[in-house]
Design a protein around this motif. Structure first.
Motif, PDB file in Angstrom:
ATOM      1  N   HIS A  17       0.849  -1.192   0.000  1.00 11.62           N
ATOM      2  CA  HIS A  17       0.000   0.000   0.000  1.00 11.62           C
ATOM      3  C   HIS A  17       0.884   1.242   0.000  1.00 11.62           C
ATOM      4  CE1 HIS A  17      -3.885   1.977   1.807  1.00 11.62           C
ATOM      5  NE2 HIS A  17      -3.234   2.808   1.007  1.00 11.62           N
ATOM      6  N   ARG A  18       0.859   1.944  -1.111  1.00 16.05           N
ATOM      7  CA  ARG A  18       1.566   3.216  -1.211  1.00 16.05           C
ATOM      8  C   ARG A  18       0.581   4.335  -0.913  1.00 16.05           C
ATOM      9  NH1 ARG A  18       5.379   6.989  -0.721  1.00 16.05           N
ATOM     10  NH2 ARG A  18       5.116   8.698  -2.206  1.00 16.05           N
ATOM     11  N   TYR A  19       0.925   5.212   0.044  1.00 18.92           N
ATOM     12  CA  TYR A  19       0.048   6.335   0.359  1.00 18.92           C
ATOM     13  C   TYR A  19       0.850   7.630   0.356  1.00 18.92           C
ATOM     14  CZ  TYR A  19       1.908   6.050   5.155  1.00 18.92           C
ATOM     15  OH  TYR A  19       2.727   6.029   6.258  1.00 18.92           O
ATOM     16  N   SER A  20       0.176   8.714   0.026  1.00 17.57           N
ATOM     17  CA  SER A  20       0.806  10.020  -0.126  1.00 17.57           C
ATOM     18  C   SER A  20       0.348  10.959   0.982  1.00 17.57           C
ATOM     19  CB  SER A  20       0.437  10.617  -1.483  1.00 17.57           C
ATOM     20  OG  SER A  20      -0.956  10.915  -1.519  1.00 17.57           O
ATOM     21  N   VAL A  21       0.941  12.135   1.020  1.00 20.60           N
ATOM     22  CA  VAL A  21       0.496  13.176   1.944  1.00 20.60           C
ATOM     23  C   VAL A  21      -0.974  13.504   1.693  1.00 20.60           C
ATOM     24  CG1 VAL A  21       0.737  15.631   2.476  1.00 20.60           C
ATOM     25  CG2 VAL A  21       2.759  14.177   2.399  1.00 20.60           C
ATOM     26  N   ASN A  22      -1.390  13.511   0.436  1.00 24.82           N
ATOM     27  CA  ASN A  22      -2.799  13.783   0.133  1.00 24.82           C
ATOM     28  C   ASN A  22      -3.710  12.731   0.758  1.00 24.82           C
ATOM     29  OD1 ASN A  22      -2.096  16.021  -1.308  1.00 24.82           O
ATOM     30  ND2 ASN A  22      -2.602  15.208  -3.329  1.00 24.82           N
ATOM     31  N   ASP A  23      -3.289  11.464   0.734  1.00 22.40           N
ATOM     32  CA  ASP A  23      -4.085  10.405   1.348  1.00 22.40           C
ATOM     33  C   ASP A  23      -4.174  10.600   2.857  1.00 22.40           C
ATOM     34  OD1 ASP A  23      -4.477   8.958  -1.094  1.00 22.40           O
ATOM     35  OD2 ASP A  23      -2.438   8.172  -0.915  1.00 22.40           O
ATOM     36  N   THR A  24      -3.078  11.030   3.461  1.00 21.11           N
ATOM     37  CA  THR A  24      -3.050  11.273   4.902  1.00 21.11           C
ATOM     38  C   THR A  24      -4.008  12.388   5.280  1.00 21.11           C
ATOM     39  OG1 THR A  24      -0.767  10.483   5.072  1.00 21.11           O
ATOM     40  CG2 THR A  24      -1.528  11.974   6.794  1.00 21.11           C
ATOM     41  N   ILE A  25      -4.035  13.437   4.476  1.00 22.66           N
ATOM     42  CA  ILE A  25      -4.962  14.549   4.724  1.00 22.66           C
ATOM     43  C   ILE A  25      -6.401  14.105   4.484  1.00 22.66           C
ATOM     44  CG2 ILE A  25      -5.680  16.825   3.903  1.00 22.66           C
ATOM     45  CD1 ILE A  25      -2.703  17.366   3.306  1.00 22.66           C
ATOM     46  N   LEU A  26      -6.618  13.331   3.423  1.00 21.32           N
ATOM     47  CA  LEU A  26      -7.967  12.855   3.115  1.00 21.32           C
ATOM     48  C   LEU A  26      -8.519  12.004   4.260  1.00 21.32           C
ATOM     49  CD1 LEU A  26     -10.210  12.707   0.941  1.00 21.32           C
ATOM     50  CD2 LEU A  26      -9.119  10.613   0.108  1.00 21.32           C
ATOM     51  N   TYR A  27      -7.657  11.190   4.869  1.00 24.10           N
ATOM     52  CA  TYR A  27      -8.109  10.386   6.014  1.00 24.10           C
ATOM     53  C   TYR A  27      -8.581  11.296   7.143  1.00 24.10           C
ATOM     54  CZ  TYR A  27      -8.185   7.430  10.094  1.00 24.10           C
ATOM     55  OH  TYR A  27      -8.595   6.799  11.238  1.00 24.10           O
ATOM     56  N   ALA A  28      -7.811  12.334   7.451  1.00 21.77           N
ATOM     57  CA  ALA A  28      -8.190  13.251   8.528  1.00 21.77           C
ATOM     58  C   ALA A  28      -9.502  13.966   8.202  1.00 21.77           C
ATOM     59  CB  ALA A  28      -7.072  14.258   8.770  1.00 21.77           C
ATOM     60  N   LEU A  29      -9.682  14.375   6.955  1.00 18.27           N
ATOM     61  CA  LEU A  29     -10.931  15.016   6.547  1.00 18.27           C
ATOM     62  C   LEU A  29     -12.105  14.047   6.708  1.00 18.27           C
ATOM     63  CD1 LEU A  29      -9.730  16.885   3.322  1.00 18.27           C
ATOM     64  CD2 LEU A  29     -10.195  17.890   5.570  1.00 18.27           C
ATOM     65  N   GLY A  30     -11.861  12.756   6.525  1.00 17.27           N
ATOM     66  CA  GLY A  30     -12.891  11.740   6.686  1.00 17.27           C
ATOM     67  C   GLY A  30     -13.297  11.500   8.124  1.00 17.27           C
ATOM     68  N   LEU A  31     -12.601  12.144   9.061  1.00 16.84           N
ATOM     69  CA  LEU A  31     -13.006  12.120  10.473  1.00 16.84           C
ATOM     70  C   LEU A  31     -13.723  13.409  10.859  1.00 16.84           C
ATOM     71  CD1 LEU A  31      -9.804  10.648  12.209  1.00 16.84           C
ATOM     72  CD2 LEU A  31     -11.685   9.433  11.063  1.00 16.84           C
ATOM     73  N   GLY A  32     -13.826  14.333   9.896  1.00 16.69           N
ATOM     74  CA  GLY A  32     -14.469  15.612  10.172  1.00 16.69           C
ATOM     75  C   GLY A  32     -13.504  16.685  10.612  1.00 16.69           C
ATOM     76  N   LEU A  33     -12.191  16.387  10.610  1.00 12.48           N
ATOM     77  CA  LEU A  33     -11.216  17.419  10.933  1.00 12.48           C
ATOM     78  C   LEU A  33     -11.151  18.415   9.779  1.00 12.48           C
ATOM     79  CD1 LEU A  33      -8.354  15.378  12.613  1.00 12.48           C
ATOM     80  CD2 LEU A  33     -10.404  16.377  13.614  1.00 12.48           C
ATOM     81  N   GLY A  34     -10.818  19.638  10.105  1.00 10.17           N
ATOM     82  CA  GLY A  34     -10.845  20.700   9.108  1.00 10.17           C
ATOM     83  C   GLY A  34     -12.145  21.468   9.114  1.00 10.17           C
ATOM     84  N   ALA A  35     -13.122  21.008   9.888  1.00 10.31           N
ATOM     85  CA  ALA A  35     -14.386  21.739   9.981  1.00 10.31           C
ATOM     86  C   ALA A  35     -14.152  23.139  10.541  1.00 10.31           C
ATOM     87  CB  ALA A  35     -15.373  20.976  10.858  1.00 10.31           C
ATOM     88  N   ASP A  36     -13.130  23.248  11.418  1.00 12.29           N
ATOM     89  CA  ASP A  36     -12.708  24.561  11.894  1.00 12.29           C
ATOM     90  C   ASP A  36     -11.306  24.806  11.349  1.00 12.29           C
ATOM     91  OD1 ASP A  36     -11.962  26.859  13.124  1.00 12.29           O
ATOM     92  OD2 ASP A  36     -12.283  26.155  15.185  1.00 12.29           O
ATOM     93  N   PRO A  37     -11.182  25.467  10.205  1.00  8.66           N
ATOM     94  CA  PRO A  37      -9.879  25.641   9.570  1.00  8.66           C
ATOM     95  C   PRO A  37      -8.931  26.561  10.322  1.00  8.66           C
ATOM     96  CG  PRO A  37     -11.546  26.896   8.395  1.00  8.66           C
ATOM     97  CD  PRO A  37     -12.269  26.082   9.416  1.00  8.66           C
TER      98      PRO A  37
END
Length: 286
Positions: A17-37
């Motif tokens: 499994h190759r993952y990028s920084v974008n994948d790491t950010i996408l995972y966090a967004l999938g927890l609802g993080l970033g709702a308060d930027p």
């Protein structure tokens, strides 16, 4: 019907499994993080230029995953009746923000609860860094195969659950999930239409798509570090819990926390319905 010997010895091909920084950010967004930027703790998980940017520890749950193998006909499982019962993970080293890992999965035991009572399938996955060969994490799951008991397998031992303290929580932490959260989280690898398709959800007995259980787990793991470690997600080294009820995207998850030294007990409930959705939780910070 399950063949105990065959299923217990089932071989799983390693999953690279190759993952990028974008994948790491996408995972966090999938927890609802970033709702308060403007929240610095949210930015550490969602903005790659933040000095404290890091992968959330709970992301190991989506790395090196072999897929929903229970659907394969040689398993003998009634896959339509399988529920995700328990999940745990232990970090042995910090999870890089990007990289290539290899997942090695095995079934560690199958418990026969009896005819009409189902079976418990315990599985474990080691996440290994491909470049160094270092084991980064161990992920364990319990699946409840409701339609597959009575095959003549062992009746125990059943893994004990962590017991919560017999006192009011020491503190709580609220995290409001986002209405579209399941549609984001599924992009981290779980494409089950139950979490996206209203018709499929209604067919399963829900009035709308539900949030992934592992997204709820991620919210609780985040909430613990937000409440106890000043938002330093990397402080989390171990987490285990039992799934007890689904969450609908948009609901508020309240994590109830007890701290006894390095041991953190927790459960999570949806405030709008006052329903416990995660139970018997144990976390360790380091």
């Amino acid at each position: 019907m399950i063949s105990y010997e065959q299923l217990r010895a089932r071989a799983f091909a390693p999953v690279e499994h190759r993952y990028s920084v974008n994948d790491t950010i996408l995972y966090a967004l999938g927890l609802g993080l970033g709702a308060d930027p403007l929240d610095p703790a949210h930015l550490r998980a969602t903005y790659e230029r933040d000095p404290g940017f890091c992968a959330l520890p709970a992301m190991v749950n989506v790395l090196g995953y072999p897929g929903f193998w229970a659907m394969e006909p040689d398993t003998g499982l009634t896959w339509q009746k399988i529920l995700h019962g328990e999940q745990s993970f232990t970090l042995h080293a910090p999870l890089p923000a990007e990289g290539t890992v290899v997942g090695h999965t095995k079934i560690t035991e199958i418990i026969d609860k009896g005819a009409e009572k189902g079976a418990l399938i315990y599985s474990e996955r080691e996440i290994v860094d491909k470049a160094s060969g270092q084991t980064l994490a161990t992920v364990a799951s319990t699946s409840f195969a409701r339609g597959d008991g009575g095959f003549g397998g062992p009746a125990g031992p059943v893994k004990p659950v962590h017991q919560l303290p017999d006192r009011a929580p020491d503190l709580t932490y609220d995290h409001r999930t986002q209405p579209g959260q399941a549609l984001i989280y599924r992009l981290s690898g779980d494409l089950n239409p139950l979490h996206a398709d209203p018709e499929v959800a209604r067919g399963a007995g829900f009035d709308r798509p539900i949030l992934h259980g592992l997204s709820t787990l991620g919210v609780a793991s985040w909430s613990i570090t937000a409440a106890l470690a000043d938002g330093d997600a990397s402080a989390l080294k171990h987490l285990q819990l039992r799934f007890s009820a689904p969450v609908y995207p948009g609901e508020t998850i309240r994590t109830e926390i007890w701290r006894d030294g390095e041991e953190v007990s927790f459960r999570a409930r949806v405030t709008e319905r006052d329903v416990v959705v995660l139970n018997n939780g144990l976390a360790r910070l380091g």
